[in-house]
Design an enzyme around this catalytic site. Structure first.
Site, PDB file in Angstrom:
ATOM      1  N   GLY A  98      91.697 -12.951 -36.908  1.00 23.00           N
ATOM      2  CA  GLY A  98      90.356 -12.919 -37.512  1.00 23.00           C
ATOM      3  C   GLY A  98      89.713 -14.285 -37.465  1.00 23.00           C
ATOM      4  O   GLY A  98      90.155 -15.162 -36.716  1.00 23.00           O
ATOM      5  N   ASN A  99      88.644 -14.491 -38.223  1.00 24.44           N
ATOM      6  CA  ASN A  99      87.997 -15.805 -38.289  1.00 24.44           C
ATOM      7  C   ASN A  99      87.363 -15.998 -39.661  1.00 24.44           C
ATOM      8  O   ASN A  99      87.419 -15.114 -40.515  1.00 24.44           O
ATOM      9  CB  ASN A  99      86.984 -15.960 -37.148  1.00 24.44           C
ATOM     10  CG  ASN A  99      85.900 -14.921 -37.224  1.00 24.44           C
ATOM     11  OD1 ASN A  99      85.098 -14.921 -38.146  1.00 24.44           O
ATOM     12  ND2 ASN A  99      85.893 -13.990 -36.270  1.00 24.44           N
ATOM     13  N   HIS A 100      86.709 -17.141 -39.847  1.00 23.61           N
ATOM     14  CA  HIS A 100      86.244 -17.527 -41.193  1.00 23.61           C
ATOM     15  C   HIS A 100      84.850 -17.018 -41.552  1.00 23.61           C
ATOM     16  O   HIS A 100      84.301 -17.411 -42.564  1.00 23.61           O
ATOM     17  CB  HIS A 100      86.238 -19.056 -41.319  1.00 23.61           C
ATOM     18  CG  HIS A 100      87.594 -19.658 -41.201  1.00 23.61           C
ATOM     19  ND1 HIS A 100      88.587 -19.410 -42.116  1.00 23.61           N
ATOM     20  CD2 HIS A 100      88.138 -20.467 -40.249  1.00 23.61           C
ATOM     21  CE1 HIS A 100      89.677 -20.046 -41.759  1.00 23.61           C
ATOM     22  NE2 HIS A 100      89.433 -20.694 -40.621  1.00 23.61           N
ATOM     23  N   SER A 101      84.242 -16.170 -40.726  1.00 23.98           N
ATOM     24  CA  SER A 101      82.890 -15.711 -41.073  1.00 23.98           C
ATOM     25  C   SER A 101      82.935 -14.913 -42.375  1.00 23.98           C
ATOM     26  O   SER A 101      83.807 -14.070 -42.573  1.00 23.98           O
ATOM     27  CB  SER A 101      82.357 -14.831 -39.935  1.00 23.98           C
ATOM     28  OG  SER A 101      81.179 -14.199 -40.361  1.00 23.98           O
TER      29      SER A 101
ATOM     30  N   ALA B 187      80.692 -12.844 -35.988  1.00 23.66           N
ATOM     31  CA  ALA B 187      81.655 -13.645 -35.224  1.00 23.66           C
ATOM     32  C   ALA B 187      82.726 -12.660 -34.735  1.00 23.66           C
ATOM     33  O   ALA B 187      83.688 -12.364 -35.447  1.00 23.66           O
ATOM     34  CB  ALA B 187      82.261 -14.718 -36.117  1.00 23.66           C
TER      35      ALA B 187
END
Ligand code: PMT
Length: 400
Positions: free
Chosen positions: A205-208, A273
């Site tokens: 995943g990512n930090h969005s 994102a």
């Protein structure tokens, strides 16, 4: 707003205190404000404060000191009448034409456009009778300003919060300074991260956080658009219940939801994102730790921005975002052309206080027609308003 005549009707709700700020915002911008309150509203906010700020007496009764309040002339005086907060009680009376106080008499005789900003607890807001009454007002061409989601007077959290004073102000501004800039436009927005499963407990995943995309959805909603928000895993949700939210987890799910609207939308804003890659296969059981390295084979995910860019028509407007760690502008320009977007919004990564997860952002818009517009760091909500205005000019071929 110079010289615009605004009549505010206040009913009994804790949200009445917010109207003090609305009156301040309106008078500061040169609007003339008159206020009518129900008896119960005076228990929540002082008529003295409101008359001082508006510079006009606040009216609560059909008559006072042997003088009759001319409700017909008040309704005719105004360019716009806004009833905020609108309680459940006054809502039901408006829906059925009851006229047992000055505010209702003014409403029934108003010749100007009328808008309402409901405020109530979630259970009352969701009650079928309330829904029916709201539909009844809409069918009578009353503007209903969407309620928000958040903390309520009961201490619970849910739907039913009145829109904030700044939002009521910008709603009035849009009503009085021209038609809502994105009326009759269908907008599809992607927001938040995507999670690509590795096994039942792990993902890529990512930090969005979804904040930027949600702010855009709210700004488009306020500008009159029909908004469809395709939101990756995020604990946040938009304030307005008018926004259609589709919760998705993976890039494939996000892609499929966007494609459902690919032909009918007028504007696409891809602020999510999205994970470019996903694990080739998802393990059915949790991966057990073993000695040595672990290699996970990855497959490309569909590029939603690219696919929409390939199939969009001349009447559809496509916005992409770019998050670049090097050669930012060159890479953003390359994205603009390779994805066939109409503009790219480049996030600045120079300032650690803006961007991913933060409440503020700093952006530059690069458009297909050669424009480059830089915006200073500001809240994502304010930037969303800037983006919405920019797109409106582009779509309507106005000079920015
Ligand atoms: O959610 P917040 O915490 O508020 O943060 C906002 C944000 C930083 C995530 C947002 O402003 C932002 O920049 N979003 C795009 C981030 C990104 O993934 O950029 P990119 O350069 O990797 O992708 C370029 C564009 O292609 C983006 O419009 C993206 O949505 C789109 N894309 C990317 C991959 C893919 N498979 N499909 C896509 O549609």
């Amino acid at each position: 707003m110079q010289g615009k005549k605004i009549l505010i009707g206040i009913t009994g709700s804790i949200a009445a205190y917010k109207i003090i700020l609305l009156v301040r915002l309106l008078t500061k911008e040169g609007a003339e404000v008159k206020i009518v309150m129900t008896k119960s509203a005076t228990q929540f906010v002082s008529p003295l404060v409101l008359s001082t700020l508006s510079g006009n007496p606040v009216l609560t009764d059909l008559s006072s000191e042997n003088e009759w309040a001319n409700h017909v002339m008040l309704g005719r005086w105004a360019d716009y009448m806004m009833i905020a907060p609108l309680s459940c009680n006054t809502l039901s009376k408006m829906a059925y034409g009851v006229c047992d106080n000055l505010l209702l008499a003014v409403y029934l005789s108003a010749t100007c456009r009328v808008g309402v900003a409901p405020a109530m607890d979630e259970d009352m807001w969701l009650h079928p009778t309330t829904k029916q009454n709201i539909e009844q007002l809409k069918s009578q061409h009353v503007d209903v300003i969407p309620v928000g989601f958040g903390g309520l007077a009961s201490g619970l959290t849910g739907e039913g919060r009145m829109a904030e004073p700044e939002q009521l102000f910008s709603f009035l501004e849009k009503q009085l300074m021209g038609s809502p800039i994105h009326k009759n436009k269908k907008v599809v927005i992607t927001a938040g991260p995507t999670y690509e499963h590795i096994d039942p407990v792990r993902f890529i995943g990512n930090h969005s956080s979804g904040k930027m995309g949600i702010a855009l959805a709210e700004a488009f909603c306020m500008a009159g658009a029909e908004v469809h928000l395709v939101l990756g895993p995020s604990h946040l949700k938009p304030k307005y219940t008018d926004i259609q939210v589709y919760h998705v987890t993976t890039a494939i799910q996000m892609y499929e939801k966007v494609m459902e609207h690919a032909k009918s939308a007028h504007i696409f804003v891809m602020s999510a994102a999205v994970a470019d890659y996903k694990p080739k296969s998802v393990l059915q059981q949790k991966h057990k730790k073993k000695n040595g390295e672990l290699h996970i084979e990855l497959d490309l995910n569909p590029d939603i921005l690219f696919v929409i860019g390939q199939q969009k028509t001349n009447d559809q407007y496509l916005v992409g975002f770019a998050l670049e760690t090097e050669n930012a502008k060159e890479n953003a320009l390359e994205k603009l052309s390779s994805k066939n977007a109409d503009c790219i919004i480049l996030n600045s990564l120079e300032d650690p206080e803006v961007g991913f997860g933060k409440d503020t952002n700093k952006i530059c818009i690069l458009s297909k027609n050669g424009q480059t517009v830089d915006f200073p760091a500001k809240s994502k909500s304010l930037l969303a308003n800037d983006i919405v205005s920019f797109i409106s000019k582009e779509v309507n071929h106005e000079v920015a």
